[in-house]
Scaffold this motif. Structure first.
Motif, PDB file in Angstrom:
ATOM      1  N   MET A   1       0.845  -1.192   0.000  1.00  0.00           N
ATOM      2  CA  MET A   1       0.000   0.000   0.000  1.00  0.00           C
ATOM      3  C   MET A   1       0.876   1.236   0.000  1.00  0.00           C
ATOM      4  N   GLY A   2       0.646   2.162  -0.935  1.00  0.00           N
ATOM      5  CA  GLY A   2       1.457   3.357  -1.041  1.00  0.00           C
ATOM      6  C   GLY A   2       1.120   4.376   0.024  1.00  0.00           C
ATOM      7  N   GLN A   3       2.037   5.352   0.185  1.00  0.00           N
ATOM      8  CA  GLN A   3       1.813   6.412   1.141  1.00  0.00           C
ATOM      9  C   GLN A   3       2.393   7.707   0.601  1.00  0.00           C
ATOM     10  N   THR A   4       1.920   8.828   1.149  1.00  0.00           N
ATOM     11  CA  THR A   4       2.428  10.131   0.762  1.00  0.00           C
ATOM     12  C   THR A   4       3.485  10.572   1.767  1.00  0.00           C
ATOM     13  N   ILE A   5       4.643  10.984   1.263  1.00  0.00           N
ATOM     14  CA  ILE A   5       5.744  11.407   2.119  1.00  0.00           C
ATOM     15  C   ILE A   5       6.255  12.763   1.647  1.00  0.00           C
ATOM     16  N   VAL A   6       6.932  13.483   2.535  1.00  0.00           N
ATOM     17  CA  VAL A   6       7.542  14.766   2.196  1.00  0.00           C
ATOM     18  C   VAL A   6       9.052  14.589   2.208  1.00  0.00           C
ATOM     19  N   LEU A   7       9.684  14.937   1.103  1.00  0.00           N
ATOM     20  CA  LEU A   7      11.116  14.757   0.942  1.00  0.00           C
ATOM     21  C   LEU A   7      11.796  16.108   0.750  1.00  0.00           C
ATOM     22  N   THR A   8      12.927  16.293   1.390  1.00  0.00           N
ATOM     23  CA  THR A   8      13.751  17.483   1.178  1.00  0.00           C
ATOM     24  C   THR A   8      14.874  17.107   0.233  1.00  0.00           C
ATOM     25  N   GLY A   9      14.971  17.823  -0.869  1.00  0.00           N
ATOM     26  CA  GLY A   9      15.998  17.440  -1.826  1.00  0.00           C
ATOM     27  C   GLY A   9      16.153  18.408  -2.976  1.00  0.00           C
ATOM     28  N   MET A  10      16.934  17.955  -3.963  1.00  0.00           N
ATOM     29  CA  MET A  10      17.235  18.770  -5.144  1.00  0.00           C
ATOM     30  C   MET A  10      17.045  17.946  -6.407  1.00  0.00           C
ATOM     31  N   VAL A  11      16.527  18.596  -7.445  1.00  0.00           N
ATOM     32  CA  VAL A  11      16.360  17.945  -8.740  1.00  0.00           C
ATOM     33  C   VAL A  11      17.719  17.897  -9.439  1.00  0.00           C
ATOM     34  N   LEU A  12      18.204  16.692  -9.711  1.00  0.00           N
ATOM     35  CA  LEU A  12      19.484  16.526 -10.400  1.00  0.00           C
ATOM     36  C   LEU A  12      19.316  16.556 -11.915  1.00  0.00           C
ATOM     37  N   SER A  13      18.232  15.984 -12.397  1.00  0.00           N
ATOM     38  CA  SER A  13      17.998  15.933 -13.842  1.00  0.00           C
ATOM     39  C   SER A  13      16.520  15.711 -14.108  1.00  0.00           C
ATOM     40  N   ALA A  14      16.116  16.004 -15.331  1.00  0.00           N
ATOM     41  CA  ALA A  14      14.714  15.827 -15.721  1.00  0.00           C
ATOM     42  C   ALA A  14      14.644  15.487 -17.209  1.00  0.00           C
ATOM     43  N   VAL A  15      13.777  14.539 -17.545  1.00  0.00           N
ATOM     44  CA  VAL A  15      13.576  14.163 -18.944  1.00  0.00           C
ATOM     45  C   VAL A  15      12.075  14.124 -19.226  1.00  0.00           C
ATOM     46  N   PRO A  16      11.655  14.519 -20.431  1.00  0.00           N
ATOM     47  CA  PRO A  16      10.231  14.480 -20.764  1.00  0.00           C
ATOM     48  C   PRO A  16       9.719  13.052 -20.891  1.00  0.00           C
ATOM     49  N   VAL A  17       8.493  12.852 -20.462  1.00  0.00           N
ATOM     50  CA  VAL A  17       7.815  11.568 -20.586  1.00  0.00           C
ATOM     51  C   VAL A  17       6.414  11.839 -21.137  1.00  0.00           C
ATOM     52  N   GLY A  18       6.103  11.192 -22.238  1.00  0.00           N
ATOM     53  CA  GLY A  18       4.788  11.409 -22.831  1.00  0.00           C
ATOM     54  C   GLY A  18       4.630  12.848 -23.296  1.00  0.00           C
ATOM     55  N   GLU A  19       3.388  13.329 -23.286  1.00  0.00           N
ATOM     56  CA  GLU A  19       3.110  14.661 -23.818  1.00  0.00           C
ATOM     57  C   GLU A  19       3.263  15.762 -22.773  1.00  0.00           C
ATOM     58  N   TYR A  20       2.957  15.456 -21.510  1.00  0.00           N
ATOM     59  CA  TYR A  20       2.942  16.513 -20.505  1.00  0.00           C
ATOM     60  C   TYR A  20       3.767  16.214 -19.243  1.00  0.00           C
ATOM     61  N   ASP A  21       4.288  15.014 -19.099  1.00  0.00           N
ATOM     62  CA  ASP A  21       4.940  14.637 -17.852  1.00  0.00           C
ATOM     63  C   ASP A  21       6.462  14.730 -17.934  1.00  0.00           C
ATOM     64  N   LYS A  22       7.084  14.603 -16.767  1.00  0.00           N
ATOM     65  CA  LYS A  22       8.534  14.530 -16.672  1.00  0.00           C
ATOM     66  C   LYS A  22       8.908  13.393 -15.718  1.00  0.00           C
ATOM     67  N   ARG A  23      10.086  12.851 -15.956  1.00  0.00           N
ATOM     68  CA  ARG A  23      10.669  11.918 -14.993  1.00  0.00           C
ATOM     69  C   ARG A  23      11.899  12.615 -14.428  1.00  0.00           C
ATOM     70  N   ILE A  24      11.915  12.836 -13.128  1.00  0.00           N
ATOM     71  CA  ILE A  24      13.004  13.577 -12.515  1.00  0.00           C
ATOM     72  C   ILE A  24      13.817  12.679 -11.589  1.00  0.00           C
ATOM     73  N   THR A  25      15.075  13.035 -11.444  1.00  0.00           N
ATOM     74  CA  THR A  25      15.941  12.369 -10.476  1.00  0.00           C
ATOM     75  C   THR A  25      16.162  13.335  -9.327  1.00  0.00           C
ATOM     76  N   LEU A  26      15.859  12.888  -8.118  1.00  0.00           N
ATOM     77  CA  LEU A  26      15.977  13.711  -6.922  1.00  0.00           C
ATOM     78  C   LEU A  26      17.044  13.144  -5.991  1.00  0.00           C
ATOM     79  N   LEU A  27      17.864  14.021  -5.445  1.00  0.00           N
ATOM     80  CA  LEU A  27      18.748  13.635  -4.355  1.00  0.00           C
ATOM     81  C   LEU A  27      18.085  14.138  -3.083  1.00  0.00           C
ATOM     82  N   THR A  28      17.683  13.223  -2.218  1.00  0.00           N
ATOM     83  CA  THR A  28      16.888  13.596  -1.051  1.00  0.00           C
ATOM     84  C   THR A  28      17.586  13.250   0.264  1.00  0.00           C
ATOM     85  N   ARG A  29      17.205  13.976   1.292  1.00  0.00           N
ATOM     86  CA  ARG A  29      17.730  13.736   2.634  1.00  0.00           C
ATOM     87  C   ARG A  29      17.197  12.429   3.208  1.00  0.00           C
TER      88      ARG A  29
END
Length: 259
Positions: A1-29
């Motif tokens: 079962m999934g859950q919602t969490i809050v992460l502190t971090g920085m976006v390292l990279s981002a690539v487009p996915v589909g027409e409107y989305d992105k897939r991002i890489t985050l470095l998080t605490r």
């Protein structure tokens, strides 16, 4: 079962996915390096459009599914916008993020790497700091955090901590003047040695508080180039662009000086 969490971090990279989305890489605490979907991040007026760009630092509310994360919203405290208007600094920034991506692991303790990355990007925004020195400080401290840094406090052969005059790349550290005889190695002066010792032992908050002479910087650059070439098995695209840009700029200066 999934859950919602809050992460502190920085976006390292981002690539487009589909027409409107992105897939991002985050470095998080909290979760180390993770990949996440940013739904609708490429839609006009989307709150996630700016928040999903590289350099964005803040809090990310994400849904943690069985095999992936989805960022629902973000509260960005620093976009590092000054880097986006200074091409030279931006090249360095992207290089730093590639190194963070190289070392980052999911569910690993990446607090120190995240702090180093943040402070190093701030240093790039400081016009009084030399970006070339910022780069070498970042590289060496990143290797310290990940346990791959050289021994510059004693001789690798005899163990003495005096007269450390040479640096041996393959052995990963310094040699005293006696043990260095007949061994192919770099001469390292006292100032360069002290600079490396300071970077290795200082807290991240105190890293960008000093300057060095051009001679020391060049020696540090030579040592770090060879050391990283020996211990890091990846070619960084942003580094290639950075070095090409530096070579181009150096060529222009040489032409001007020759007139």
């Amino acid at each position: 079962m999934g859950q919602t969490i809050v992460l502190t971090g920085m976006v390292l990279s981002a690539v487009p996915v589909g027409e409107y989305d992105k897939r991002i890489t985050l470095l998080t605490r909290e979760r180390g390096k993770i990949s996440a979907f940013a739904r609708g991040a490429r839609r006009p007026n989307s709150q996630m459009m700016a928040a999903s760009n590289p350099f964005s630092f803040g809090q990310f509310e994400a849904y943690e599914g069985r095999s992936s994360y989805t960022v629902l919203k973000a509260d960005i405290s620093n976009y590092f916008r000054e880097l986006t208007v200074d091409l030279d600094s931006a090249y360095y920034g992207f290089y730093f993020m590639e190194i963070a991506d190289y070392y980052g692991r999911e569910n690993a303790d990446e607090i120190h790497m995240l702090k180093l990355l943040y402070q190093s990007l701030r240093a790039l925004e400081n016009a009084h700091l030399n970006n070339r020195l910022v780069r070498r400080i970042f590289e060496l401290k990143a290797m310290v955090i990940n346990g791959e840094y050289p021994n510059v406090f004693s001789c690798l052969k005899c163990g003495k901590n005096e007269n450390l005059t040479h640096f041996h790349v393959k052995s990963g550290g310094t040699l005293c003047s006696s043990c260095a005889k007949g061994v192919p190695s770099f001469y390292i002066d006292e100032s360069t040695l002290y600079t490396m010792q300071y970077i290795i032992t200082s807290s991240i908050e105190k890293l960008y508080t000093f300057a060095v002479s051009e001679e020391v910087l060049e020696k540090l650059e030579k040592i770090m180039n060879e050391y990283m070439k020996n211990y890091i098995d990846r070619k960084f695209h942003s580094l290639q662009v950075l070095e090409e840009n530096e070579g181009f700029a150096a060529g222009i200066l040489t032409e001007k000086d020759g007139r």
